[in-house]
Scaffold this active site. Structure first.
Site, PDB file in Angstrom:
ATOM      1  N   TYR A  53       1.301  -1.290   0.101  1.00 36.52           N
ATOM      2  CA  TYR A  53      -0.187   0.130  -0.352  1.00 36.52           C
ATOM      3  C   TYR A  53       0.467   0.706  -0.019  1.00 36.52           C
ATOM      4  CZ  TYR A  53      -3.280   3.712   1.302  1.00 36.52           C
ATOM      5  OH  TYR A  53      -3.726   4.830   1.460  1.00 36.52           O
ATOM      6  N   HIS A  83      -5.171  15.936  -4.098  1.00 38.42           N
ATOM      7  CA  HIS A  83      -5.265  16.265  -2.451  1.00 38.42           C
ATOM      8  C   HIS A  83      -5.335  17.454  -2.092  1.00 38.42           C
ATOM      9  CE1 HIS A  83      -5.443  11.689  -3.047  1.00 38.42           C
ATOM     10  NE2 HIS A  83      -5.816  11.304  -0.949  1.00 38.42           N
ATOM     11  N   ASN A 195       0.654  12.338   4.241  1.00 34.59           N
ATOM     12  CA  ASN A 195      -0.002  11.622   5.718  1.00 34.59           C
ATOM     13  C   ASN A 195       0.185  12.169   7.176  1.00 34.59           C
ATOM     14  OD1 ASN A 195      -1.968   9.539   6.381  1.00 34.59           O
ATOM     15  ND2 ASN A 195      -1.164   8.433   4.463  1.00 34.59           N
ATOM     16  N   TYR A 280     -15.891  35.050  43.553  1.00 39.94           N
ATOM     17  CA  TYR A 280     -15.104  34.118  43.015  1.00 39.94           C
ATOM     18  C   TYR A 280     -14.230  34.313  42.157  1.00 39.94           C
ATOM     19  CZ  TYR A 280     -18.370  31.088  45.673  1.00 39.94           C
ATOM     20  OH  TYR A 280     -19.412  30.202  46.485  1.00 39.94           O
ATOM     21  N   ARG A 283     -11.738  35.786  44.837  1.00 41.13           N
ATOM     22  CA  ARG A 283     -11.155  35.106  45.656  1.00 41.13           C
ATOM     23  C   ARG A 283     -10.677  33.339  45.683  1.00 41.13           C
ATOM     24  NH1 ARG A 283     -15.069  32.293  49.417  1.00 41.13           N
ATOM     25  NH2 ARG A 283     -16.331  33.376  49.184  1.00 41.13           N
ATOM     26  N   PHE A 329      -1.445   8.034  11.646  1.00 36.67           N
ATOM     27  CA  PHE A 329      -2.453   9.351  11.051  1.00 36.67           C
ATOM     28  C   PHE A 329      -3.812   9.912  11.721  1.00 36.67           C
ATOM     29  CE2 PHE A 329      -3.698   6.238   8.136  1.00 36.67           C
ATOM     30  CZ  PHE A 329      -5.033   6.019   8.858  1.00 36.67           C
ATOM     31  N   GLU A 414     -12.393   5.157   5.929  1.00 39.42           N
ATOM     32  CA  GLU A 414     -11.327   6.683   6.812  1.00 39.42           C
ATOM     33  C   GLU A 414     -13.002   6.535   7.096  1.00 39.42           C
ATOM     34  OE1 GLU A 414      -9.613   8.818   4.382  1.00 39.42           O
ATOM     35  OE2 GLU A 414      -8.296   7.566   3.776  1.00 39.42           O
TER      36      GLU A 414
END
Length: 512
Positions: A53, A83, A195, A280, A283, A329, A414
């Protein structure tokens, strides 16, 4: 600035901060042998022709498609071009510098299978401040930050744009003018560049550094506001915090106590006429700010680990001669860290806004209404408090956890993603919002202390007031407020408030 040597797998948080702040950075050449061994392993797999791959197959859902040896170089180029689908405003140059350094540290460990010349080329761009233009939006934080890192990879092959001295130029022209030839990618190199979690990690680190700065500034302005409101430093007594044992709480209480030590304003109301208990927002500063500090430190530990890890896919194991596909990834650790930072930023600003509100309310502060000598004719700090409230509300909306969302991608290959990248990107805006709230508190607290004249605050806080008054005078009658806020913001964002105080304040690096 002191140059940073990028030592893959052995970087500290302080070194990533230095790169982000503009320190020169260069790759440690000692990693060359590991990188070359990884490249040789990939070359041997290509020579054997076995399907692996990312080397000789398609990507994502197309992983079962075999690619002929003659098309392997085109495969990598096509991957990068297809991409590079990011949109939106470009990431800030300091963030992209950090992305480049993180990518170098990732690839430099020899588990990505790229050639050393490819790694060195990326290092050359960083050293020469040739900054790829990367759109901010388009990553879901799993399968790596694919779209933004594709824009980074495009610059290496002479496609897209590169920022040179802040000017966007066509990448091919920028490389040619620098005497560089675009790279031709070898098998696996496009995928290795695309990646990884480097964009989400860089953005989360930038958010972390911004959050650290506003937290430290808020300790200073919180102490100044406490003095302006004639609040007590009793709640900062170390015995209280030792009993609860939280480290951040103990350290922030100590910082607040040292910031207020020696204040004549504080000494003037030790005669029994003070409030029994402060609200608060005064404090409980150690409890809230200490918890924020602890969260930021946890996030810093996660991000330091991520920066030293290898997060691309598949990974090359030289000793066994294997390439194994996994899921490093997936940016879930980064997503959780970003969500944590967002929570801290939200609370730092929220507490500061409450102190601003207290100072402008005469029933609570004992000061003139809206901190103006002639209320009614003048509105004073009425609307700056509204601005702070608006910013705090905006941060609350952005603080919703990004990590709980997931939209499957790549035809359900994915099918669970982290959304870390936009979860980290929002931190830049949240840090700016919080910085502006702290800037407004600085103005309001200094104005409040002015009404106690001739009594002075502590030496550290008087140094801060003097630095502010060098650029923003006391508000007697109404004037245009936006420039005052902008000048105060410059003091907060530039670290001047913390530097002027001159008191060591706790930070995210001190996690030991």
């Amino acid at each position: 600035m002191t140059p940073v040597t990028i030592r893959p797998g052995a970087m500290r948080l302080s070194e990533w901060r230095a790169v982000y702040c503009g320190a020169p950075a260069a790759l440690d050449p000692a990693c060359r042998s590991a990188v070359e061994a990884g490249a040789q392993t990939v070359a041997a797999i290509v020579a054997r022709g076995e399907p692996v791959y990312g080397i000789n197959t398609g990507f994502g859902r197309l992983a079962n498609v075999r690619i002929d040896a003659a098309d392997l170089a085109q495969l990598q180029r096509n991957l990068v071009l297809s991409h590079a689908a990011g949109v939106g405003e470009p990431l800030p140059d300091p963030v992209v510098r950090l992305v480049m350094a993180l990518k170098i540290a990732n690839l430099g460990q020899g588990a990505s299978g790229i050639r050393f010349e490819t790694l060195a080329f990326l290092g050359t761009l960083l050293e020469r401040d040739l900054i790829p233009v990367i759109p901010a939006q388009g990553s879901v934080g799993a399968s790596g930050d694919l779209a933004p890192l594709a824009h980074l990879a495009c610059a290496l092959i002479g496609v897209g744009e590169i920022a040179v001295a802040g000017e966007r130029r066509p990448a091919a022209e920028a490389l040619a003018e620098a005497g560089l030839r675009p790279l031709a990618l070898a098998p696996k190199e496009g995928l290795a560049l695309l990646n990884g979690t480097q964009v989400s990690t860089a953005l989360a680190l930038a958010g972390l550094f911004g959050a650290e700065g506003v937290l430290q500034a808020a300790l200073v302005t919180g102490a100044l506001a406490t003095d302006a409101a004639r609040g007590s430093d009793g709640p900062f007594d170390p015995r209280i915090h030792a009993l609860r044992r939280h480290r951040g709480q103990i350290e922030t209480a100590d910082a607040l106590r040292r910031l207020m030590q020696g204040s004549a304003i504080r000494a003037s109301h030790l005669t029994g006429d003070e409030r029994i208990q402060d609200p608060y927002c005064l404090r409980c500063q150690p409890q809230v700010m200490g918890a924020c500090l602890d969260l930021l430190r946890q996030a810093g530990t996660t991000l330091e680990t991520e920066g030293n890890g290898v997060s691309d896919n598949p990974l090359v194991f030289v000793a066994e001669g294997e390439v194994i596909s996994g899921g490093n990834f997936h940016a879930e650790p980064v997503a959780f860290a970003a969500d944590t930072i967002a929570l801290a930023l939200c609370e730092i600003g929220s507490l500061a806004e409450r102190r601003i509100s207290l100072l402008t309310d005469p029933a609570l502060s004992g000061l003139p209404a809206f901190l103006t000598p002639r209320p009614g004719l003048n509105s004073g700090f009425m609307i700056p408090q509204v601005t702070a409230a608006a910013l705090v509300s905006e941060n609350k909306g952005m603080a919703h956890p990004a990590s709980v969302d997931s939209i499957p991608t790549s035809a359900n290959q994915e099918d669970h993603v982290s959304m870390a990248t936009h979860g980290a990107y929002r931190l830049l805006r949240m840090a700016r919002n919080t910085g502006h709230v702290i800037a407004i508190e600085l103005l309001a607290a200094a104005q409040g202390c002015d009404f106690h004249s001739p009594l002075a605050s502590s030496e550290p806080l008087e140094r801060v007031r003097a630095r502010l008054r060098a650029s923003v005078p006391h508000l007697t009658d109404d004037r245009l407020m936006a420039p005052d806020i902008a000048r105060a913001m410059a003091l907060v964002a530039g670290g001047t408030v913390v530097e002027a105080a001159g008191v060591g304040l706790p930070g995210v690096d001190h996690a030991g």
